[in-house]
Design an enzyme around this catalytic site. Structure first.
Site, PDB file in Angstrom:
ATOM      1  N   SER A   1       4.877  -0.843  -8.992  1.00 53.72           N
ATOM      2  CA  SER A   1       4.252  -2.056  -9.530  1.00 53.72           C
ATOM      3  C   SER A   1       2.815  -1.809  -9.982  1.00 53.72           C
ATOM      4  CB  SER A   1       4.297  -3.183  -8.496  1.00 53.72           C
ATOM      5  OG  SER A   1       3.593  -2.812  -7.327  1.00 53.72           O
TER       6      SER A   1
ATOM      7  N   TYR B   1      -2.900   9.254   7.095  1.00 51.79           N
ATOM      8  CA  TYR B   1      -2.296   9.441   5.777  1.00 51.79           C
ATOM      9  C   TYR B   1      -1.851  10.885   5.581  1.00 51.79           C
ATOM     10  CZ  TYR B   1      -1.948   9.498   0.662  1.00 51.79           C
ATOM     11  OH  TYR B   1      -1.506   9.647  -0.626  1.00 51.79           O
TER      12      TYR B   1
END
Length: 187
Positions: free
Chosen positions: A8, A149
């Site tokens: 997106s 991460y």
């Protein structure tokens, strides 16, 4: 059929534009229905088709339902790009009481990518396929303040190296792209 997760915005959306322009069936998933709708309309305005589905890759149930839909609607995938990600920039010392940051990051970056890959690989074995994982240069450089991460991306990188050797003779290619910092909404 090319599935790019997290399409997106950012890297995923830019990749999907090139994929759609090249004539492939471009499919994406993301959590935010509004952003997916905006991306789809942006592609339509450019004369391109983007097939969007609201899926949170951190949800085992949503991934399972989506994998089933991919087989029913598209016959599986030819190329899977595991791009959806969660990034947390926080020093370890500031994370002592935030174990959930590590769990949430692993749930998207490792387990979500792994769920989709494992669910779509059986269909890919019937034809030549490719799995591309968008990873981080931090895995190669041990970036400070990105331990959650980088650890999640390192896990996916290690799994991918094992899978690449197991499927080398089965017409499935695996690629890891260790991206540098990219100016995206996630960053």
């Amino acid at each position: 059929v090319v599935l790019v997760t997290g399409g997106s915005s950012g890297i995923g959306k830019a990749s999907l534009r090139k994929i759609a322009e090249a004539g492939a069936i471009a499919v994406t998933v993301a959590r935010n229905a509004e952003q997916l709708q905006e991306a789809r309309l942006e592609f339509e305005a450019a004369g391109l088709t983007l097939n969007t589905h609201v899926v949170d890759v951190a949800s085992a149930e949503q991934c399972e339902a989506f994998i089933k839909l991919m087989y029913e609607q598209y016959g599986g995938v030819d190329i899977l790009v595991n791009n959806a990600g969660r990034s947390i920039r926080r020093g370890i010392e500031n994370s002592f009481d935030r174990f959930h940051d590590f769990e949430r990051t692993m749930e998207v970056n490792y387990f979500g990518a792994l769920r989709l890959t494992m669910g779509l690989l059986p269909g890919m074995l019937k034809k030549k396929g490719q799995v591309i994982n968008i990873s981080s240069i931090g895995v190669l450089t041990n970036a400070p303040r990105f331990s959650a991460y980088v650890a999640s991306k390192a896990d996916m990188d290690a799994w991918t190296r094992c899978a690449a050797s197991e499927f080398a003779d089965r017409r499935i290619d695996f690629t890891t792209i260790n991206m540098p910092l990219v100016k995206t909404p996630m960053l």
